[in-house]
Design an enzyme around this catalytic site. Structure first.
Site, mmCIF file in Angstrom:
data_model
loop_
_atom_site.group_PDB
_atom_site.id
_atom_site.type_symbol
_atom_site.label_atom_id
_atom_site.label_comp_id
_atom_site.label_asym_id
_atom_site.label_seq_id
_atom_site.Cartn_x
_atom_site.Cartn_y
_atom_site.Cartn_z
ATOM 1 C CB CYS A 33 78.902 -11.751 4.505
ATOM 2 S SG CYS A 33 80.581 -12.187 4.107
ATOM 3 C CB CYS A 102 81.454 -14.122 -2.556
ATOM 4 S SG CYS A 102 82.016 -14.439 -0.911
HETATM 5 S S1 FES Z 1 83.005 -14.483 2.307
HETATM 6 FE FE1 FES Z 1 82.607 -12.470 2.906
HETATM 7 S S2 FES Z 1 82.811 -11.360 1.082
HETATM 8 FE FE2 FES Z 1 83.205 -13.370 0.513
#
Ligand code: FES
Ligand code: PLP
Lengths: 122, 399
Positions: A33, A102
């Site tokens: 991510c 997250c």
């Molecule tokens: S979705 Fe990427 S940091 Fe939250």
């Protein structure tokens, strides 16, 4: 998309920054991510007396970082270790389903910082 | 609060004159254009007028236009329809790594059906290598699919050259021109295009309507098997109001293109220059000059795009981002990935896509709001801190 609590912590994040000569520092990153979070601890007699964070990430990442610092402040390290990702998300009145990873980050960073503190104690 | 819309590549408002032209076709002229009676006849004329309007914008004959239900449907029809029609001729398709998902995912689907797909790389500006394209052509190649303009960066492919190569090798050529129409001149004859896709909602017509140009003589297998509409090429009762709207929007786009886009370009350049003058460590994503006049895609190093968008939104500014965090997927934009944009910069990519309704005051407002937001997020970012203390940081070098 985000709850009022998330937007509040996102817009006015608590405990942003660093602690010089911190007793414990934890950093986690979710490479896929691309978000990265760092937590700094000051511990006195086993109690977290100061805590700061720095985060690269989305609104949820910033809000969970802020919330986890607020939840951990004043707790003993043992109590802080009990803080879960789910508890952080719940304290923010929930996160959108695709954002749940997250909140993993926030609790993980705290636990890493505590681990680092304990290693330094040895 | 001010509301500033700079996300015209995502969608545009329906133009008031377009809406007005559509309204009679809901209650008064409600007929089915396929009906022979008075109610149908009146409406059939309106559909044919719209067909002419779309055809004029891209310089083809009206009979070569098929109305479809959106841009994605047009891409799907062009690619799958070709794959089936030319199955006996070959099983190889060439496309590019930066296409819209409407093209990419259709190609991925066909790969599962036994087709082979070459995804051409682009350079760091998002530009296509024509020599690589020509080298990828095989005897089994049945289709080249390359977009006219990229939706994320605005980079314009050398479509006329692609068309010339396709013609030279007698390979069918499809282009997704959804982002190009109304922003740059589009001429299917000059570019030797065989299949071209239009979407209404990017140029002031409603969502859920589009058109596919099918050059005369191009065999395409219909995907919707039903009635005889669109000369057996696409079944389904026409969405008359939306088609009327698409027609007028195309006519207006043709008339106003030069004038409006000059204005938009000035505004975009003002925004671009203003950002680079006020904020350090910003990277332009896309080609510096060969680009749609309305699009600006930039990465603000050390911060993530969604948090920037949220902050802009709190100030009334609508833009978009290539960050994974905005997409619900775990990876940042495939377009940034293909342009060798470093991963944290890809997460920070932010697109401002302007329109003729934007003003200089709006641009200046964005330029006033943006620097403190970027600074606040940088102060919060562990990457920025590391950068300040580490001169050797690889991310700096890669900007
Ligand atoms: S979705 Fe990427 S940091 Fe939250
Ligand atoms: C380049 C491109 N192709 C296709 C589409 C899909 O069009 P539609 O939204 O009408 O399905 C879009 C719009 O998102 C686009 O930008």
């Amino acid at each position: 998309m985000y709850t009022d609590k998330v937007m509040d912590h996102f817009s006015n994040p608590r405990n942003v920054g660093e602690i010089e000569n911190a007793d414990g520092v934890g950093e986690v990153g979710n490479a896929s991510c691309g978000d990265i979070m760092k937590i700094f601890l000051k511990v006195d007699d086993g109690v977290i007396t100061d805590i700061k964070f720095k985060t690269f990430g989305c609104g949820a990442a910033i809000a969970t970082s802020s919330m986890v610092t607020e939840m951990a402040l004043g707790k003993t390290v043992d109590e802080a270790l009990q803080l879960t990702n789910a508890a952080v998300a719940e304290a923010l009145d929930g996160l959108p389903a695709q954002k749940m990873h997250c909140s993993n980050l926030a609790a993980d960073a705290l636990h890493e910082a505590i681990k680092n503190y304990r290693e330094k104690q040895k | 609060m001010k509301r500033i819309y700079m996300d015209n590549n995502a969608t545009t408002a329906v133009r008031p004159e377009v809406l007005e032209a559509m309204l009679p076709f809901f209650c008064e002229q409600f007929g089915n254009p396929s009906s022979v009676h008075w109610a149908g006849r009146a409406v059939a004329g309106a559909v044919e007028k719209a067909r002419e309007q779309v055809a004029r914008l891209i310089n083809c004959s009206p009979a070569e236009i098929v109305f479809v239900s959106c841009g994605s449907k047009g891409d799907d029809f062009a690619i799958k329809g070709t794959a089936d029609a030319l199955r006996d001729k070959g099983n190889h398709i060439i496309t590019t790594a930066v296409e819209h998902p409407a093209v990419l995912n259709t190609c991925k689907f066909l790969e599962k059906q036994g087709f082979e797909v070459t995804y051409l790389a682009v350079d760091c500006d998002g530009m296509l290598d024509l020599a690589a394209l020509e080298a990828a052509i095989r005897p089994q190649t049945i289709l080249i699919s390359a977009m006219w303009a990229n939706n994320e960066t605005g980079t314009l492919f050398p479509i006329e050259e692609v068309g010339a190569i396709a013609r030279k090798h007698r390979v069918r050529f499809h282009t997704d021109a959804v982002q190009a129409l109304g922003k740059v001149p589009v001429d299917v004859q000059k570019a030797n295009v065989d299949l071209l896709v239009v979407s209404g909602h990017k140029l002031g017509a409603p969502k859920g309507v589009g058109a596919l140009f099918i050059r005369k003589g191009t065999k395409l297998t219909p995907l919707i098997h039903g009635g005889h509409q669109e000369r057996n090429r696409r079944a389904g009762t026409h969405n008359v109001p939306a088609i009327v709207g698409l027609g007028l929007a195309c006519e207006l786009a043709g008339q106003e293109l030069a004038l409006k886009m000059e204005k938009v370009r000035r505004l975009r350049d003002r925004l671009e220059q203003g950002i680079f003058a006020r904020i350090p460590e910003v990277k332009l994503n896309g080609h510096p000059t060969v680009r749609l006049p309305n699009t600006l895609n930039v990465s603000f190093a050390w911060i993530e795009g969604e948090s920037l968008l949220l902050n802009l939104d709190l100030k009334g500014i609508a833009a978009s981002s290539g960050s994974a965090c905005t997409s619900g997927s775990l990876e940042p934009s495939h377009v940034m990935g293909a342009m060798c944009v470093e991963i944290t910069l890809a997460h920070s990519s932010t697109r401002f896509s302007l329109g003729p309704d934007n003003t200089e005051e709006e641009v200046d407002y964005v330029l006033e709001i943006l620097p403190p937001i970027v600074q606040r997020l940088r102060d919060m970012s562990p990457l920025y801190q590391r950068h300040l203390t580490c001169e050797e940081c690889s991310i700096v070098k890669r900007i």
